[in-house]
Design a protein around this motif. Structure first.
Motif, mmCIF file in Angstrom:
data_model
loop_
_atom_site.group_PDB
_atom_site.id
_atom_site.type_symbol
_atom_site.label_atom_id
_atom_site.label_comp_id
_atom_site.label_asym_id
_atom_site.label_seq_id
_atom_site.Cartn_x
_atom_site.Cartn_y
_atom_site.Cartn_z
ATOM 1 N N GLY A 251 -16.745 12.741 10.282
ATOM 2 C CA GLY A 251 -15.972 13.806 9.648
ATOM 3 C C GLY A 251 -14.595 13.353 9.185
ATOM 4 O O GLY A 251 -13.658 14.153 9.132
ATOM 5 N N TRP A 252 -14.476 12.089 8.841
ATOM 6 C CA TRP A 252 -13.196 11.518 8.438
ATOM 7 C C TRP A 252 -13.059 11.481 6.925
ATOM 8 O O TRP A 252 -14.046 11.556 6.187
ATOM 9 N N ASP A 253 -11.803 11.292 6.458
ATOM 10 C CA ASP A 253 -11.598 11.020 5.039
ATOM 11 C C ASP A 253 -11.509 9.509 4.826
ATOM 12 O O ASP A 253 -11.457 8.734 5.785
ATOM 13 N N GLU A 254 -11.477 9.093 3.585
ATOM 14 C CA GLU A 254 -11.578 7.670 3.257
ATOM 15 C C GLU A 254 -10.397 6.851 3.754
ATOM 16 O O GLU A 254 -10.512 5.630 3.918
ATOM 17 N N SER A 255 -9.271 7.477 4.009
ATOM 18 C CA SER A 255 -8.093 6.732 4.454
ATOM 19 C C SER A 255 -8.200 6.270 5.904
ATOM 20 O O SER A 255 -7.417 5.431 6.351
ATOM 21 N N GLN A 256 -9.183 6.785 6.628
ATOM 22 C CA GLN A 256 -9.287 6.482 8.060
ATOM 23 C C GLN A 256 -10.231 5.334 8.384
ATOM 24 O O GLN A 256 -10.370 4.952 9.543
ATOM 25 N N ILE A 257 -10.879 4.780 7.362
ATOM 26 C CA ILE A 257 -11.890 3.753 7.615
ATOM 27 C C ILE A 257 -11.965 2.816 6.418
ATOM 28 O O ILE A 257 -11.724 3.235 5.276
ATOM 29 N N THR A 258 -12.268 1.557 6.668
ATOM 30 C CA THR A 258 -12.369 0.588 5.579
ATOM 31 C C THR A 258 -13.434 -0.447 5.902
ATOM 32 O O THR A 258 -13.777 -0.660 7.070
ATOM 33 N N THR A 259 -13.948 -1.100 4.873
ATOM 34 C CA THR A 259 -14.983 -2.128 5.014
ATOM 35 C C THR A 259 -14.409 -3.488 4.673
ATOM 36 O O THR A 259 -13.767 -3.655 3.633
ATOM 37 N N THR A 260 -14.643 -4.466 5.558
ATOM 38 C CA THR A 260 -14.193 -5.835 5.313
ATOM 39 C C THR A 260 -15.295 -6.807 5.719
ATOM 40 O O THR A 260 -16.297 -6.421 6.316
ATOM 41 N N PHE A 261 -15.075 -8.097 5.404
ATOM 42 C CA PHE A 261 -16.073 -9.128 5.684
ATOM 43 C C PHE A 261 -15.408 -10.345 6.321
ATOM 44 O O PHE A 261 -14.345 -10.785 5.891
ATOM 45 N N GLN A 262 -16.048 -10.886 7.342
ATOM 46 C CA GLN A 262 -15.478 -11.986 8.118
ATOM 47 C C GLN A 262 -16.319 -13.257 8.008
ATOM 48 O O GLN A 262 -17.303 -13.310 7.290
ATOM 49 N N SER A 263 -15.900 -14.292 8.746
ATOM 50 C CA SER A 263 -16.665 -15.541 8.907
ATOM 51 C C SER A 263 -16.860 -16.297 7.605
ATOM 52 O O SER A 263 -17.935 -16.825 7.328
ATOM 53 N N VAL A 264 -15.821 -16.369 6.794
ATOM 54 C CA VAL A 264 -15.896 -17.108 5.532
ATOM 55 C C VAL A 264 -16.056 -18.594 5.821
ATOM 56 O O VAL A 264 -15.402 -19.157 6.704
ATOM 57 N N PHE A 265 -16.935 -19.248 5.058
ATOM 58 C CA PHE A 265 -17.217 -20.676 5.269
ATOM 59 C C PHE A 265 -17.368 -21.356 3.915
ATOM 60 O O PHE A 265 -18.092 -20.861 3.044
ATOM 61 N N GLY A 266 -16.680 -22.486 3.723
ATOM 62 C CA GLY A 266 -16.831 -23.234 2.485
ATOM 63 C C GLY A 266 -15.844 -22.806 1.416
ATOM 64 O O GLY A 266 -15.063 -21.873 1.583
ATOM 65 N N PRO A 267 -15.885 -23.475 0.260
ATOM 66 C CA PRO A 267 -14.864 -23.285 -0.769
ATOM 67 C C PRO A 267 -15.099 -22.122 -1.729
ATOM 68 O O PRO A 267 -14.155 -21.665 -2.377
ATOM 69 N N GLU A 268 -16.331 -21.619 -1.845
ATOM 70 C CA GLU A 268 -16.575 -20.600 -2.868
ATOM 71 C C GLU A 268 -16.146 -19.215 -2.393
ATOM 72 O O GLU A 268 -15.919 -18.974 -1.211
ATOM 73 N N GLU A 269 -16.045 -18.286 -3.346
ATOM 74 C CA GLU A 269 -15.617 -16.930 -3.019
ATOM 75 C C GLU A 269 -16.713 -16.183 -2.286
ATOM 76 O O GLU A 269 -17.880 -16.220 -2.663
ATOM 77 N N TRP A 270 -16.316 -15.472 -1.238
ATOM 78 C CA TRP A 270 -17.239 -14.650 -0.457
ATOM 79 C C TRP A 270 -16.936 -13.178 -0.718
ATOM 80 O O TRP A 270 -16.001 -12.837 -1.451
ATOM 81 N N LEU A 271 -17.739 -12.317 -0.123
ATOM 82 C CA LEU A 271 -17.513 -10.886 -0.259
ATOM 83 C C LEU A 271 -16.117 -10.536 0.250
ATOM 84 O O LEU A 271 -15.688 -11.022 1.290
ATOM 85 N N ARG A 272 -15.442 -9.687 -0.480
ATOM 86 C CA ARG A 272 -14.083 -9.278 -0.122
ATOM 87 C C ARG A 272 -14.034 -7.776 0.141
ATOM 88 O O ARG A 272 -14.896 -7.036 -0.320
ATOM 89 N N PRO A 273 -12.953 -7.363 0.849
ATOM 90 C CA PRO A 273 -11.824 -8.141 1.377
ATOM 91 C C PRO A 273 -12.185 -8.905 2.642
ATOM 92 O O PRO A 273 -13.045 -8.474 3.405
ATOM 93 N N TYR A 274 -11.513 -10.038 2.851
ATOM 94 C CA TYR A 274 -11.714 -10.819 4.057
ATOM 95 C C TYR A 274 -11.004 -10.132 5.229
ATOM 96 O O TYR A 274 -9.816 -9.798 5.135
ATOM 97 N N THR A 275 -11.703 -9.960 6.327
ATOM 98 C CA THR A 275 -11.135 -9.255 7.469
ATOM 99 C C THR A 275 -9.830 -9.887 7.947
ATOM 100 O O THR A 275 -8.841 -9.188 8.190
ATOM 101 N N VAL A 276 -9.821 -11.196 8.080
ATOM 102 C CA VAL A 276 -8.661 -11.885 8.644
ATOM 103 C C VAL A 276 -7.412 -11.670 7.788
ATOM 104 O O VAL A 276 -6.288 -11.590 8.321
ATOM 105 N N GLU A 277 -7.595 -11.542 6.473
ATOM 106 C CA GLU A 277 -6.464 -11.290 5.583
ATOM 107 C C GLU A 277 -6.122 -9.799 5.535
ATOM 108 O O GLU A 277 -4.958 -9.416 5.485
#
Length: 353
Positions: A251-277
């Motif tokens: 029952g939340w609005d969009e400001s209360q939750i976000t999607t990120t992606f972790q465990s980046v490996f190698g030089p190419e671009e991965w799904l963003r945003p990166y969690t660590v950043e």
């Protein structure tokens, strides 16, 4: 694990020299990613070599990738990865937390299935990489009389590097069997109502214990190269839907939750945003109190216990963050076992009604 073996008997009306045949069972084989046998160099190297040699994980040409992997990466990475595993290792049981939790999940699922189906099922688990291997557990089920096997990759969201490679290995093993059992694999359950409800309850329980409500909940999923999304892998979309359904259930609005992606490996671009950043950016924006959950992981492992609780936490803290709460994976909680049981029962229809 529930080992529903039975005494083998000669079929009725069969000749005297006919080999004995086990009573038919249905196998339910849970599958997770895997774990090294130990955090020392050679077990780590064997595990990482198998994992990083999988074309579903790293799809570079072998002539280009293998020399780099074997001569450079695996000369150093086992030491660093070994230290990370050592920091979370279950020293009492001599195994990684993923192994401990997967065993607990399997035991809980065996009890749940036995209550419904009695001795008609056999429940066990395997790992895609390392031990116990998919091959060893499939062969064990066949030897025990399982003429039907439901294969259950423990990944809510489908990805080529997780669900697909687990299925690949399962079917490779079946290719070598003189008498193949009937086989099914489950669909991803990223939007299953009971899975979403289990996630929501874990968030609600965690928030109820906090003195201050977090400014935002970060749903951190394991990453993958962006290129895989462009090639048609549905993982990114399924992660986004899981987050949306979780938000709606809470029952939340969009400001209360976000999607990120972790465990980046190698030089190419991965799904963003990166969690660590992204957690560092949240701290700089004034969101000093955050919670992190990992909906793509069915069990706590190196990526949650070490990467989230250490690397990602440190990134948040160094950027000025103050309160950081990691909400554990669903693991062997009752709500998780109930959700998985529902998925499994639905996939057993026609075999066990």
């Amino acid at each position: 694990m529930l080992d529903a073996t039975s005494t083998a008997t000669r079929p009725d009306n069969a000749p005297a020299d006919h080999p004995p045949v086990k009573a038919e069972k249905v196998g339910i084989l849970l599958a997770n990613l895997g774990t090294p046998d130990h955090y020392s160099y050679w077990p780590m190297r064997r595990y990482l070599s198998e994992f990083l040699s999988d074309k579903r994980v790293i799809d570079y040409p072998s002539w280009k990738w293998q020399p780099l992997l074997q001569l450079i990466i695996l000369s150093k990475r086992p030491f660093a990865s070994g230290e990370a595993y050592k920091s979370i290792w279950n020293h009492d049981k001599g195994e990684s937390p993923l192994m401990t939790i997967t065993k607990d999940q399997t035991n809980a699922m065996a009890k749940a299935m036995e209550e419904i189906y009695g001795d008609r099922v056999m429940v066990d688990f395997c790992m895609r990489y390392g031990n116990p291997s998919t091959k060893s557990k499939v062969e064990k089920m066949i030897a025990a009389g399982c003429r039907k096997i439901l294969f259950v990759p423990l990944y809510p969201q489908y990805a080529g590097a997780t669900s697909a490679t687990a299925n690949d290995q399962f079917f490779r093993v079946l290719m070598d069997q003189p008498w193949q059992p009937a086989a099914r694999t489950i669909e991803p359950y990223f939007d299953h109502p009971e899975y979403i409800d289990a996630l929501a309850k874990s968030v609600e329980d965690a928030y109820a214990k906090m003195e201050k409500t977090p400014d935002i909940l970060v749903c951190s999923y394991h990453g993958m190269p962006k290129r895989y999304l462009m090639q048609g892998d549905p993982y990114h979309c399924q992660c986004q839907k899981t987050t949306r359904l979780l938000r709606e259930r809470l029952g939340w609005d969009e400001s209360q939750i976000t999607t990120t992606f972790q465990s980046v490996f190698g030089p190419e671009e991965w799904l963003r945003p990166y969690t660590v950043e992204h957690v560092a950016e949240l701290a700089k924006q004034g969101k000093k109190n955050i919670a992190v959950i990992a909906p793509a992981f069915s069990a706590d492992c190196i990526e949650t216990l070490e990467e989230i609780n250490e690397e990602i936490f440190e990134s948040f803290e160094h950027a000025g963050g103050e309160d950081f709460t990691y909400i554990p994976c669903l693991n062997d909680s009752d709500v998780h076992i109930s959700a998985l049981s529902s998925v499994i029962r639905n996939n057993l229809k026609g075999w066990l009604d």
